[in-house]
Design a protein around this motif. Sequence first.
Motif, PDB file in Angstrom:
ATOM      1  N   GLY A  62      50.530  56.919  52.755  1.00 56.72           N
ATOM      2  CA  GLY A  62      49.974  55.537  52.486  1.00 56.72           C
ATOM      3  C   GLY A  62      49.903  54.317  53.793  1.00 56.72           C
ATOM      4  O   GLY A  62      49.352  53.630  53.503  1.00 56.72           O
ATOM      5  N   ILE A  63      50.315  55.182  54.960  1.00 60.27           N
ATOM      6  CA  ILE A  63      50.137  54.366  56.398  1.00 60.27           C
ATOM      7  C   ILE A  63      48.819  54.773  56.867  1.00 60.27           C
ATOM      8  O   ILE A  63      48.293  56.007  56.836  1.00 60.27           O
ATOM      9  N   ASP A  64      48.023  53.694  57.404  1.00 61.39           N
ATOM     10  CA  ASP A  64      46.846  53.822  57.822  1.00 61.39           C
ATOM     11  C   ASP A  64      46.835  55.072  58.891  1.00 61.39           C
ATOM     12  O   ASP A  64      45.949  55.798  58.941  1.00 61.39           O
ATOM     13  N   LYS A  65      47.460  54.975  60.056  1.00 63.32           N
ATOM     14  CA  LYS A  65      47.637  55.606  61.215  1.00 63.32           C
ATOM     15  C   LYS A  65      48.952  56.053  61.318  1.00 63.32           C
ATOM     16  O   LYS A  65      49.848  55.642  62.072  1.00 63.32           O
ATOM     17  N   ILE A  66      49.395  57.391  61.208  1.00 64.83           N
ATOM     18  CA  ILE A  66      48.578  58.419  60.542  1.00 64.83           C
ATOM     19  C   ILE A  66      49.325  59.227  59.700  1.00 64.83           C
ATOM     20  O   ILE A  66      50.396  60.113  60.128  1.00 64.83           O
ATOM     21  N   TYR A  73      43.223  65.104  59.105  1.00 70.24           N
ATOM     22  CA  TYR A  73      44.028  64.830  60.568  1.00 70.24           C
ATOM     23  C   TYR A  73      45.211  66.067  60.653  1.00 70.24           C
ATOM     24  O   TYR A  73      45.104  66.581  61.452  1.00 70.24           O
ATOM     25  N   TRP A  74      45.907  66.018  59.626  1.00 72.80           N
ATOM     26  CA  TRP A  74      47.046  67.143  59.708  1.00 72.80           C
ATOM     27  C   TRP A  74      46.624  68.312  59.631  1.00 72.80           C
ATOM     28  O   TRP A  74      47.183  69.381  60.213  1.00 72.80           O
ATOM     29  N   ARG A  75      45.351  68.809  58.840  1.00 67.97           N
ATOM     30  CA  ARG A  75      45.163  70.258  58.761  1.00 67.97           C
ATOM     31  C   ARG A  75      44.408  70.546  60.088  1.00 67.97           C
ATOM     32  O   ARG A  75      44.609  71.634  60.615  1.00 67.97           O
ATOM     33  N   ASN A  91      56.555  64.766  75.151  1.00 69.74           N
ATOM     34  CA  ASN A  91      56.062  63.795  76.262  1.00 69.74           C
ATOM     35  C   ASN A  91      55.425  62.662  75.690  1.00 69.74           C
ATOM     36  O   ASN A  91      55.027  61.734  76.277  1.00 69.74           O
ATOM     37  N   GLY A  92      54.801  62.592  74.409  1.00 70.29           N
ATOM     38  CA  GLY A  92      54.212  61.514  73.772  1.00 70.29           C
ATOM     39  C   GLY A  92      52.596  61.488  74.317  1.00 70.29           C
ATOM     40  O   GLY A  92      52.603  62.309  75.413  1.00 70.29           O
ATOM     41  N   TYR A  93      51.636  60.962  73.677  1.00 69.32           N
ATOM     42  CA  TYR A  93      50.323  60.889  74.374  1.00 69.32           C
ATOM     43  C   TYR A  93      49.646  59.835  73.478  1.00 69.32           C
ATOM     44  O   TYR A  93      50.271  59.237  72.417  1.00 69.32           O
ATOM     45  N   GLU A  94      48.826  59.327  73.940  1.00 65.69           N
ATOM     46  CA  GLU A  94      47.692  58.324  73.421  1.00 65.69           C
ATOM     47  C   GLU A  94      46.471  59.130  72.807  1.00 65.69           C
ATOM     48  O   GLU A  94      45.686  59.476  73.496  1.00 65.69           O
ATOM     49  N   GLY A  95      46.465  59.073  71.343  1.00 62.31           N
ATOM     50  CA  GLY A  95      45.184  59.706  70.965  1.00 62.31           C
ATOM     51  C   GLY A  95      44.249  58.614  70.298  1.00 62.31           C
ATOM     52  O   GLY A  95      44.412  57.432  70.511  1.00 62.31           O
ATOM     53  N   LYS A  96      43.289  59.015  69.549  1.00 60.58           N
ATOM     54  CA  LYS A  96      42.352  57.818  69.111  1.00 60.58           C
ATOM     55  C   LYS A  96      42.966  57.270  67.920  1.00 60.58           C
ATOM     56  O   LYS A  96      42.267  56.367  67.573  1.00 60.58           O
ATOM     57  N   ASN A  97      44.160  57.843  67.306  1.00 66.97           N
ATOM     58  CA  ASN A  97      44.669  57.057  66.202  1.00 66.97           C
ATOM     59  C   ASN A  97      45.733  56.424  66.840  1.00 66.97           C
ATOM     60  O   ASN A  97      46.528  55.551  65.666  1.00 66.97           O
ATOM     61  N   GLY A  98      45.899  55.879  68.022  1.00 68.05           N
ATOM     62  CA  GLY A  98      47.225  55.289  68.542  1.00 68.05           C
ATOM     63  C   GLY A  98      48.036  56.110  69.351  1.00 68.05           C
ATOM     64  O   GLY A  98      47.815  57.416  69.713  1.00 68.05           O
ATOM     65  N   ILE A  99      49.339  55.535  69.477  1.00 70.68           N
ATOM     66  CA  ILE A  99      50.345  56.161  70.359  1.00 70.68           C
ATOM     67  C   ILE A  99      51.239  56.801  69.724  1.00 70.68           C
ATOM     68  O   ILE A  99      52.066  56.472  68.853  1.00 70.68           O
ATOM     69  N   MET A 100      51.510  58.202  70.164  1.00 71.96           N
ATOM     70  CA  MET A 100      52.697  58.920  69.593  1.00 71.96           C
ATOM     71  C   MET A 100      53.547  58.799  70.696  1.00 71.96           C
ATOM     72  O   MET A 100      53.620  59.127  71.660  1.00 71.96           O
TER      73      MET A 100
END
Length: 133
Positions: A62-66, A73-75, A91-100
């Motif tokens: 139910g959360i927009d991202k992600i 996205y997950w498949r 390490n984390g990263y910045e993707g097009k859906n936001g920051i992990m």
Amino acid sequence: MKIFNKIQKFLSIITLIFMVACVNKKENSIYDNSEYLEFLKSSKSNSFEIWESYCITCHKSGIDKIGIDQTSYWRNSSKNSLEDLYENVYNGYEGKNGIMPKRGACYECSEQDLKNSIFQLFFLSDQFPNEDN
Ligand code: HEC
């Protein structure tokens, strides 16, 4: 006759390359990873704690991202190897859906804790029906 032998040899090499490529591809998916399959048989208990304390903020359904219900996205993400997924989570990263964020902000988590929480995420996401897109 010689040319037929050559063609036959050529075809068997192509078949072999194709087979090896298929096997590699299968092994790369998280859903076919042997550690993931082991995880499915386990009680999943401590991974759920980490999931609930850290990952759920950004990955619950139910959360927009992600959220885990955004199955396209997950498949797609599940096609990555466990090593690549772990590295991105660690390490984390910045993707097009936001920051992990690094380690999902669980700095006391061990490697196994993080791997289990990744397994937990993909396990939960797999319970949602595929999106059409
Ligand atoms: C502050 C929000 C936030 C938290 C907390 C968070 N994530 Fe994420 N995560 C994201 C976002 C945003 C993305 C998507 C980045 C992109 O690909 O565009 C993501 C992507 C991912 C991916 C995909 C990586 C890939 O290579 O495809 C995995 C796996 C993941 N998160 C696991 C976790 C786990 C496990 C936890 C808990 C330990 C966690 N996340 C906690 C925001 C978060």
